[in-house]
Scaffold this motif. Structure first.
Motif, short mmCIF file in Angstrom:
data_model
loop_
_atom_site.label_atom_id
_atom_site.label_comp_id
_atom_site.label_asym_id
_atom_site.label_seq_id
_atom_site.Cartn_x
_atom_site.Cartn_y
_atom_site.Cartn_z
N ALA A 33 0.84 -1.20 0.00
CA ALA A 33 0.00 0.00 0.00
C ALA A 33 0.87 1.25 0.00
CB ALA A 33 -0.91 0.01 1.22
N ARG A 34 0.34 2.29 -0.60
CA ARG A 34 0.95 3.61 -0.55
C ARG A 34 -0.19 4.61 -0.44
NH1 ARG A 34 5.40 5.48 -4.50
NH2 ARG A 34 6.70 4.63 -2.87
N ASP A 35 -0.10 5.49 0.54
CA ASP A 35 -1.11 6.52 0.76
C ASP A 35 -2.51 5.92 0.85
OD1 ASP A 35 0.92 8.45 0.69
OD2 ASP A 35 0.71 8.68 -1.48
N GLY A 36 -2.64 4.77 1.50
CA GLY A 36 -3.93 4.13 1.68
C GLY A 36 -4.45 3.36 0.48
N ARG A 37 -3.73 3.39 -0.62
CA ARG A 37 -4.13 2.64 -1.83
C ARG A 37 -3.41 1.31 -1.85
NH1 ARG A 37 -3.47 6.28 -7.07
NH2 ARG A 37 -4.37 4.41 -7.99
N ARG A 38 -4.18 0.23 -1.79
CA ARG A 38 -3.62 -1.12 -1.82
C ARG A 38 -3.44 -1.57 -3.26
NH1 ARG A 38 -2.69 -3.08 2.55
NH2 ARG A 38 -2.67 -5.25 1.94
N SER A 39 -2.37 -2.32 -3.51
CA SER A 39 -2.14 -2.84 -4.85
C SER A 39 -1.39 -4.16 -4.78
CB SER A 39 -1.35 -1.83 -5.70
OG SER A 39 -0.09 -1.59 -5.14
N VAL A 40 -1.47 -4.89 -5.89
CA VAL A 40 -0.77 -6.16 -6.04
C VAL A 40 0.09 -6.06 -7.29
CG1 VAL A 40 -1.05 -8.63 -6.53
CG2 VAL A 40 -2.60 -7.49 -4.91
N LEU A 41 1.33 -6.49 -7.17
CA LEU A 41 2.24 -6.56 -8.31
C LEU A 41 2.64 -8.01 -8.51
CD1 LEU A 41 4.01 -4.93 -10.39
CD2 LEU A 41 5.86 -5.15 -8.73
N ALA A 42 2.54 -8.49 -9.75
CA ALA A 42 3.00 -9.84 -10.12
C ALA A 42 3.99 -9.68 -11.26
CB ALA A 42 1.81 -10.70 -10.54
N TRP A 43 4.93 -10.63 -11.39
CA TRP A 43 5.93 -10.54 -12.43
C TRP A 43 6.45 -11.92 -12.80
CZ3 TRP A 43 6.57 -9.07 -7.40
CH2 TRP A 43 7.57 -9.70 -6.66
N GLY A 44 7.05 -11.99 -13.97
CA GLY A 44 7.61 -13.25 -14.43
C GLY A 44 8.29 -13.09 -15.77
N HIS A 45 8.57 -14.23 -16.39
CA HIS A 45 9.20 -14.25 -17.71
C HIS A 45 8.14 -14.44 -18.78
CE1 HIS A 45 13.43 -14.47 -16.41
NE2 HIS A 45 12.95 -15.15 -15.39
N VAL A 46 8.28 -13.74 -19.88
CA VAL A 46 7.36 -13.88 -21.01
C VAL A 46 7.54 -15.28 -21.60
CG1 VAL A 46 6.77 -13.01 -23.31
CG2 VAL A 46 7.39 -11.41 -21.49
N PRO A 47 6.44 -15.98 -21.86
CA PRO A 47 6.56 -17.33 -22.45
C PRO A 47 7.13 -17.28 -23.86
CG PRO A 47 4.24 -16.76 -22.01
CD PRO A 47 5.08 -15.61 -21.58
N PRO A 48 7.56 -18.42 -24.39
CA PRO A 48 8.21 -18.48 -25.70
C PRO A 48 7.46 -17.78 -26.84
CG PRO A 48 8.40 -20.58 -24.62
CD PRO A 48 7.53 -19.73 -23.76
N GLY A 49 6.15 -17.74 -26.84
CA GLY A 49 5.39 -17.10 -27.90
C GLY A 49 5.51 -15.58 -27.93
N GLY A 50 6.04 -14.99 -26.83
CA GLY A 50 6.23 -13.55 -26.79
C GLY A 50 5.06 -12.75 -26.25
N GLU A 51 3.93 -13.40 -25.99
CA GLU A 51 2.76 -12.70 -25.44
C GLU A 51 2.78 -12.82 -23.91
OE1 GLU A 51 0.12 -11.00 -26.87
OE2 GLU A 51 1.40 -11.08 -28.64
N PRO A 52 2.45 -11.73 -23.21
CA PRO A 52 2.38 -11.84 -21.74
C PRO A 52 1.23 -12.76 -21.36
CG PRO A 52 1.46 -9.74 -22.44
CD PRO A 52 2.04 -10.40 -23.67
N PRO A 53 1.30 -13.36 -20.19
CA PRO A 53 0.24 -14.27 -19.78
C PRO A 53 -1.03 -13.51 -19.37
CG PRO A 53 1.77 -13.97 -17.99
CD PRO A 53 2.35 -13.24 -19.18
N ARG A 54 -2.11 -14.24 -19.28
CA ARG A 54 -3.35 -13.72 -18.68
C ARG A 54 -3.14 -13.85 -17.18
NH1 ARG A 54 -8.70 -16.65 -17.89
NH2 ARG A 54 -10.07 -14.94 -17.31
N VAL A 55 -3.34 -12.76 -16.45
CA VAL A 55 -3.08 -12.74 -15.01
C VAL A 55 -4.40 -12.53 -14.29
CG1 VAL A 55 -1.82 -11.61 -13.14
CG2 VAL A 55 -0.76 -11.86 -15.39
N VAL A 56 -4.71 -13.44 -13.36
CA VAL A 56 -5.96 -13.39 -12.61
C VAL A 56 -5.63 -13.32 -11.13
CG1 VAL A 56 -8.12 -14.60 -12.10
CG2 VAL A 56 -7.13 -14.73 -14.39
N LEU A 57 -6.29 -12.39 -10.42
CA LEU A 57 -6.02 -12.19 -9.00
C LEU A 57 -7.10 -12.82 -8.13
CD1 LEU A 57 -5.13 -8.40 -9.10
CD2 LEU A 57 -3.56 -10.34 -9.11
#
Length: 138
Positions: A66-90
């Motif tokens: 959180a920063r200034d009362g705003r909560r957030s989630v950060l996720a990260w990883g390596h781009v798969p071989p096809g070059g498209e970022p993954p679909r990310v579900v929280l």
């Protein structure tokens, strides 16, 4: 390596700028000149990913903070071989987070709110899941 490559990345995810969150990322240089991406929470180094051609982790990390009362989630990883970022579900709500590609074969996803889990799915059906940890935990 030039100054641009070492500076904090000013990224924006669906109107939520990274600079308005507790998260920051920087490019660095890994071994043998490979590009690396450093992930920080309020200035504390959480992770360093180095570009690789060998079976990289689709979903490398997920943190909440959180920063200034705003909560957030950060996720990260390596781009798969096809070059498209993954679909990310929280969490259990199934809220999607926009994943963007950063140079060197990395992706980042940032979303407002709180979540206990993150799921990343590549276009070819590979799925990885992680528990979301507090931003400062090791």
């Amino acid at each position: 390596m030039g100054d641009t490559e070492l500076s904090t990345l000013d990224l924006e995810f669906r109107g939520l700028p990274l600079l308005d969150s507790p998260w920051s990322v920087r490019f660095a240089q890994g071994t043998r000149g490979r590009r690396a991406l450093e992930v920080y929470n309020n200035g504390l180094l959480l992770d360093v990913m180095v570009e690789t051609a060998l079976a990289p982790q689709l979903l490398r990390g997920a943190r909440r903070g959180a920063r200034d009362g705003r909560r957030s989630v950060l996720a990260w990883g390596h781009v798969p071989p096809g070059g498209e970022p993954p679909r990310v579900v929280l969490g259990r709500t199934g809220t999607e987070a926009e994943a963007i590609v950063a140079a060197g074969g990395f992706w980042l996803a940032l979303a407002e709110g709180d979540a206990d889990r993150v799921i990343a799915r590549s276009a070819d059906g590979v799925e990885e899941q992680l528990r979301v940890r507090a931003g400062w935990s090791r």
